[in-house]
Design an enzyme around this catalytic site. Sequence first.
Site, PDB file in Angstrom:
ATOM      1  N   GLY A   4       7.614 -11.815 -24.122  1.00 20.73           N
ATOM      2  CA  GLY A   4       8.250 -10.600 -23.630  1.00 20.73           C
ATOM      3  C   GLY A   4       9.104 -10.844 -22.393  1.00 20.73           C
ATOM      4  O   GLY A   4      10.041 -10.092 -22.132  1.00 20.73           O
ATOM      5  N   GLU A  22      12.293 -11.977 -23.729  1.00 18.19           N
ATOM      6  CA  GLU A  22      12.899 -10.818 -24.404  1.00 18.19           C
ATOM      7  C   GLU A  22      13.462  -9.822 -23.392  1.00 18.19           C
ATOM      8  O   GLU A  22      14.532  -9.242 -23.595  1.00 18.19           O
ATOM      9  CB  GLU A  22      11.858 -10.154 -25.315  1.00 18.19           C
ATOM     10  CG  GLU A  22      11.495 -11.047 -26.501  1.00 18.19           C
ATOM     11  CD  GLU A  22      10.253 -10.590 -27.254  1.00 18.19           C
ATOM     12  OE1 GLU A  22       9.191 -10.484 -26.600  1.00 18.19           O
ATOM     13  OE2 GLU A  22      10.322 -10.332 -28.457  1.00 18.19           O
TER      14      GLU A  22
HETATM   15  C1  LIG Z   1       6.181  -9.107 -26.390  1.00 18.52           C
HETATM   16  C2  LIG Z   1       5.718  -9.978 -27.511  1.00 18.52           C
HETATM   17  C3  LIG Z   1       5.331  -9.135 -28.682  1.00 18.52           C
HETATM   18  O1  LIG Z   1       6.817 -10.710 -27.951  1.00 18.52           O
HETATM   19  C4  LIG Z   1       4.518 -10.795 -27.228  1.00 18.52           C
HETATM   20  C5  LIG Z   1       4.331 -11.601 -25.998  1.00 18.52           C
HETATM   21  O2  LIG Z   1       5.017 -11.621 -25.016  1.00 18.52           O
HETATM   22  S1  LIG Z   1       2.918 -12.495 -26.127  1.00 18.52           S
HETATM   23  C6  LIG Z   1       2.860 -13.410 -24.630  1.00 18.52           C
HETATM   24  C7  LIG Z   1       3.722 -14.598 -24.675  1.00 18.52           C
HETATM   25  N1  LIG Z   1       3.437 -15.445 -23.503  1.00 18.52           N
HETATM   26  C8  LIG Z   1       2.563 -16.422 -23.549  1.00 18.52           C
HETATM   27  O3  LIG Z   1       1.944 -16.702 -24.541  1.00 18.52           O
HETATM   28  C9  LIG Z   1       2.361 -17.171 -22.260  1.00 18.52           C
HETATM   29  C10 LIG Z   1       0.938 -17.007 -21.765  1.00 18.52           C
HETATM   30  N2  LIG Z   1       0.691 -17.735 -20.506  1.00 18.52           N
HETATM   31  C11 LIG Z   1       0.570 -19.079 -20.469  1.00 18.52           C
HETATM   32  O4  LIG Z   1       0.669 -19.774 -21.441  1.00 18.52           O
HETATM   33  C12 LIG Z   1       0.284 -19.668 -19.130  1.00 18.52           C
HETATM   34  O5  LIG Z   1      -0.205 -18.640 -18.259  1.00 18.52           O
HETATM   35  C13 LIG Z   1       1.526 -20.310 -18.466  1.00 18.52           C
HETATM   36  C14 LIG Z   1       1.936 -21.565 -19.232  1.00 18.52           C
HETATM   37  C15 LIG Z   1       2.693 -19.331 -18.399  1.00 18.52           C
HETATM   38  C16 LIG Z   1       1.187 -20.705 -16.983  1.00 18.52           C
HETATM   39  O6  LIG Z   1       0.023 -21.506 -16.971  1.00 18.52           O
HETATM   40  P1  LIG Z   1      -0.738 -21.750 -15.581  1.00 18.52           P
HETATM   41  O7  LIG Z   1       0.207 -22.124 -14.521  1.00 18.52           O
HETATM   42  O8  LIG Z   1      -1.846 -22.672 -15.900  1.00 18.52           O
HETATM   43  O9  LIG Z   1      -1.275 -20.315 -15.144  1.00 18.52           O
HETATM   44  P2  LIG Z   1      -2.509 -19.505 -15.798  1.00 18.52           P
HETATM   45  O10 LIG Z   1      -3.758 -19.834 -15.061  1.00 18.52           O
HETATM   46  O11 LIG Z   1      -2.521 -19.635 -17.266  1.00 18.52           O
HETATM   47  O12 LIG Z   1      -2.059 -17.995 -15.483  1.00 18.52           O
HETATM   48  C17 LIG Z   1      -2.258 -17.394 -14.196  1.00 18.52           C
HETATM   49  C18 LIG Z   1      -2.791 -15.987 -14.425  1.00 18.52           C
HETATM   50  O13 LIG Z   1      -1.820 -15.248 -15.149  1.00 18.52           O
HETATM   51  C19 LIG Z   1      -2.413 -14.720 -16.334  1.00 18.52           C
HETATM   52  N3  LIG Z   1      -1.391 -14.629 -17.390  1.00 18.52           N
HETATM   53  C20 LIG Z   1      -0.421 -15.514 -17.660  1.00 18.52           C
HETATM   54  N4  LIG Z   1       0.315 -15.103 -18.689  1.00 18.52           N
HETATM   55  C21 LIG Z   1      -0.216 -13.928 -19.076  1.00 18.52           C
HETATM   56  C22 LIG Z   1       0.112 -13.010 -20.112  1.00 18.52           C
HETATM   57  N5  LIG Z   1       1.151 -13.168 -20.927  1.00 18.52           N
HETATM   58  N6  LIG Z   1      -0.671 -11.916 -20.239  1.00 18.52           N
HETATM   59  C23 LIG Z   1      -1.696 -11.682 -19.424  1.00 18.52           C
HETATM   60  N7  LIG Z   1      -2.046 -12.500 -18.410  1.00 18.52           N
HETATM   61  C24 LIG Z   1      -1.316 -13.621 -18.256  1.00 18.52           C
HETATM   62  C25 LIG Z   1      -3.520 -15.690 -16.666  1.00 18.52           C
HETATM   63  O14 LIG Z   1      -4.451 -15.119 -17.505  1.00 18.52           O
HETATM   64  C26 LIG Z   1      -4.054 -15.996 -15.285  1.00 18.52           C
HETATM   65  O15 LIG Z   1      -4.836 -14.926 -14.798  1.00 18.52           O
HETATM   66  P3  LIG Z   1      -6.462 -15.039 -14.745  1.00 18.52           P
HETATM   67  O16 LIG Z   1      -6.908 -15.063 -16.180  1.00 18.52           O
HETATM   68  O17 LIG Z   1      -6.753 -16.311 -14.002  1.00 18.52           O
HETATM   69  O18 LIG Z   1      -6.883 -13.802 -14.044  1.00 18.52           O
END
Ligand SMILES: CC(C)(O)CC(=O)SCCNC(=O)CCNC(=O)[C@H](O)C(C)(C)COP(=O)(O)OP(=O)(O)OC[C@H]1O[C@@H](n2cnc3c(N)ncnc32)[C@H](O)[C@@H]1OP(=O)(O)O
Length: 259
Positions: free
Chosen positions: A109, A112
Site C-alpha cells: 500500500g 500504491e
Molecule cells: C494494500 C494492499 C492490499 O496492497 C496490501 C498491503 O499493503 S500488504 C502489506 C505489504 N507490506 C509488507 O508486506 C511489508 C511488511 N513489513 C516488512 O516486511 C518489514 O517490516 C520491513 C522489511 C518493511 C522492515 O523490516 P524491519 O526493519 O526488520 O522492521 P520490522 O521489525 O519488521 O517492523 C517494525 C515495526 O513495524 C511493523 N510493521 C511493518 N510493516 C507493517 C505493516 N505493513 N503492517 C503493520 N505493521 C507493520 C512491524 O510489525 C514492527 O512493529 P512491532 O510488531 O515490532 O510492534
Amino acid sequence: MSSYENILTETRGRVGVITLNRPKALNALNDATMREVVAAATAFDADAGVGAIVLTGSEKAFAAGADIKEMSSQTYDSMYAADWFAHWDNLTRLRTPIVAAVNGYALGGGCELAMMCDMLIAGPSTKFGQPEINLGVIPGMGGSQRLTRAVGKAKAMDLCLTGRFMGAEEAERSGLVSRLVEADEDVLPTALEMAETIASKSKFVAQVAKEAVNVAFETTLAQGIQFERRTFHALFSTHDQKEGMAAFVEKREAKFEHR
Ligand SMILES: CC(C)(O)CC(=O)SCCNC(=O)CCNC(=O)[C@H](O)C(C)(C)COP(=O)(O)OP(=O)(O)OC[C@H]1O[C@@H](n2cnc3c(N)ncnc32)[C@H](O)[C@@H]1OP(=O)(O)O
C-alpha cells in the site's frame, strides 16, 4: 502546524505538506491514517491558497504497506461490506498536483499510495515493492494496475509475482520515479522545490495540465488529443492566458491570478 492522530500537516507558502506519522509501525497505513490523509489532502485541495501538495513519510519508511495487523482478521464479508480501500482512492480524484517525497520502504500500500500521487521524488535508500504475494494476497489498492502502467508488464509481473523490492535507481530507470536525488536528505527539499514551482503557476492551469496527462491513461489517443485541443482552446477565455502571454511579450514575470 496542525496535527491529526496519524499524520502531521502544515502549509509552507502555497504548498500543503502531509507527513505520515506512525514511526513505530513504519507508517503502515491503517484505515484511520488513510482517512486522515484523504481529509487533509481534500482540505488543501479546496484551499485557494494552496497550489500543490507534498506527501511524505520518514527516512526509514514512506510506508511499509497497508496495516497487516488490521487486515489479518478481516473476512470476505467484512472487506466487501466496508468496500475496503475504496475511499483511499479518493486521493486520486483531487485536482491539486501531489508530489510524493519517498525515502526508505514504499511497499504494498505504500508503493500504491506513492503511485496515487502525480510525481515521485525518491532518495537512494528507497525500496519499492508489491510483496503482497508473500502474505497470500495480491495488491488491493491499485498496484497491479498503476505499477503496470508506470513500468510496463515485464517489470510489474516480476515485482507482483516474486515480491522482490526494487531499488531507487531501477525505479527511476523504469519510469516510476520523476527524479532520483543524490542523498536521502535531499528528497523533501527537492519535492518542496518542485511543489513550489508548480504552485507558482496558475492554479487552475496546473490542475488542467494534470487532468490532461491523466486523460492519456483513460482514453484512446484520438480522444485524448481532442480533449487536449478543446481544453487548450478554452484556456484562451482566461485571465491567466492573457497575462502569461502578455508577460512574455513584454519581457516581464507573469502575475497569475488563478482565473
Ligand atoms: C494494500 C494492499 C492490499 O496492497 C496490501 C498491503 O499493503 S500488504 C502489506 C505489504 N507490506 C509488507 O508486506 C511489508 C511488511 N513489513 C516488512 O516486511 C518489514 O517490516 C520491513 C522489511 C518493511 C522492515 O523490516 P524491519 O526493519 O526488520 O522492521 P520490522 O521489525 O519488521 O517492523 C517494525 C515495526 O513495524 C511493523 N510493521 C511493518 N510493516 C507493517 C505493516 N505493513 N503492517 C503493520 N505493521 C507493520 C512491524 O510489525 C514492527 O512493529 P512491532 O510488531 O515490532 O510492534
